[in-house]
Design a protein around this motif. Structure first.
Motif, PDB file in Angstrom:
ATOM      1  N   GLY A 182       0.731  -1.154  -0.117  1.00  0.00           N
ATOM      2  CA  GLY A 182       0.025   0.070   0.082  1.00  0.00           C
ATOM      3  C   GLY A 182       1.066   1.314   0.175  1.00  0.00           C
ATOM      4  N   ASN A 230     -10.102   6.165  -6.312  1.00  0.00           N
ATOM      5  CA  ASN A 230     -10.344   5.154  -5.489  1.00  0.00           C
ATOM      6  C   ASN A 230     -11.959   4.577  -5.680  1.00  0.00           C
ATOM      7  N   ILE A 286     -19.456   3.657   2.125  1.00  0.00           N
ATOM      8  CA  ILE A 286     -18.447   3.817   3.176  1.00  0.00           C
ATOM      9  C   ILE A 286     -19.300   3.998   4.360  1.00  0.00           C
ATOM     10  N   ASN A 294     -13.939  -2.969   8.065  1.00  0.00           N
ATOM     11  CA  ASN A 294     -12.774  -2.267   7.360  1.00  0.00           C
ATOM     12  C   ASN A 294     -13.182  -1.703   6.188  1.00  0.00           C
ATOM     13  N   PHE A 353     -11.410  -0.501   3.987  1.00  0.00           N
ATOM     14  CA  PHE A 353     -10.465  -0.931   2.829  1.00  0.00           C
ATOM     15  C   PHE A 353     -10.245  -2.420   2.363  1.00  0.00           C
ATOM     16  N   GLU A 354     -11.260  -3.325   3.022  1.00  0.00           N
ATOM     17  CA  GLU A 354     -11.348  -4.514   2.531  1.00  0.00           C
ATOM     18  C   GLU A 354     -12.315  -4.869   1.551  1.00  0.00           C
TER      19      GLU A 354
END
Length: 325
Positions: free
Chosen positions: A92, A133, A238, A247, A249-250
């Protein structure tokens, strides 16, 4: 017109050449429990977007050296690290460092650094990296990235030609042609290829550059709403995941389009078309409305958010009832 036809044919041939390479070196996307597809498919078809810019640079060498060089460096850097990440997972830290440098080059290209006070710069970095993203998060089913991108590029082309010129026409056209070539192989029930991170990040970077140029030219921030559908879905998803203490980011399957594809078993192409057409309707309202941005935002997001939440709740109830049974 002949030039564009030749570029389209060239891009068509080059993506076929990439398919041969990807097939030989096993650059594929294997479905897993989080995937919305069930077949092994070639990954990285979105490499056509940086290739399109390279061809643009060859035919517009002088303009690129004078104006587009920083955009090109940023685009190629973010596409390279994304392509490597498609093939083998990178840390990352490497990704975020390249993203940061690429965004800095983009802001230099669009004149944002010179036009805005220093204290505003961090907000632009956060917004652009977040948008990149978000574009990547939404690249999950056949046709989604290609169709949404095509609508956005067509809108920008119309604005540039008929409302206010904010960039060279070819700079939009090469991205449009690459999008059409990619759509030919991706907007199918059984896609020939997926965009991969190289595609979603590459075209996301290109679109953000175009919209930032437009905003810098007009000083009209409502053009951020050209990303309304993607933006609303990512933000609400989100928030939902934060409320469920997940999480963020998963990888997950909580996006509405994922639920529609996986739980409702709707056609990927129908979902992608609905998302793209919804954004098109918003774009038409946006560019022809004389209302101020603070009035446009609720007009767009109240009905859009209401439909989103209604569908999301219905699908979640369906999933819960099927689990109970």
């Amino acid at each position: 017109m002949i030039e564009y036809l030749l570029i389209f044919i060239t891009l068509f041939i080059l993506i076929q050449a990439y398919f041969a390479v990807a097939d030989k070196y096993n650059i594929i996307d294997k479905p897993n429990h989080r995937s919305a597809h069930s077949q092994i498919t070639l990954r990285g078809g979105g490499i056509i977007f940086p290739i399109a810019f390279i061809i643009f640079s060859i035919f517009n060498y002088k303009e690129v050296m004078e104006t587009y060089w920083s955009f090109g460096l940023g685009l190629l850097a973010i596409c390279l690290v994304s392509f490597i990440d498609d093939v083998r997972t990178l840390s990352g830290k490497i990704r975020i460092t390249v993203h940061f440098l690429s965004v800095a080059l983009l802001l230099n290209f669009t004149g944002t650094f010179s036009a805005m006070p220093v204290w505003v710069w961090p907000a632009f970095f956060i917004m652009i990296i977040g948008t990149l993203n978000a574009y990547n998060f939404m690249d999950g089913i056949n046709g989604m990235t290609g169709a949404y991108t095509l609508v956005t590029l067509l809108t920008l082309f119309y604005i540039n030609r008929d409302i206010i010129t904010f960039t060279q026409e070819n700079f939009i056209m090469y991205a449009l042609l690459a999008s059409l070539v990619f759509l030919f192989f991706n907007f199918r029930k059984k896609a020939k290829c997926f965009a991969g991170d190289v595609g979603s990040m590459g075209i996301g970077f290109w679109l953000i550059a175009l919209i930032t140029l437009l905003i810098m030219k007009t000083q009209d921030y409502r053009y951020i709403l050209l990303f309304s559908v993607y933006g609303m879905e990512v933000v609400l998803t989100i928030i939902e995941r934060l409320m469920m203490k997940e999480n963020i980011f998963e990888a997950h399957r909580r996006h509405l389009y994922q639920l529609l594809a996986n739980e409702k078993r709707m056609s990927h192409l129908v979902i992608s078309a609905v998302y793209a057409l919804t954004q098109l309707v918003i774009n038409l309202f946006l560019i022809h409305s004389e209302l101020p941005v603070y009035a446009i935002i609720p007009i767009i997001f109240i009905p859009l958010g209401s439909v989103y939440l209604f569908l999301k709740l219905r699908l979640k109830k369906k999933v819960q009832s099927s689990v109970i049974k």
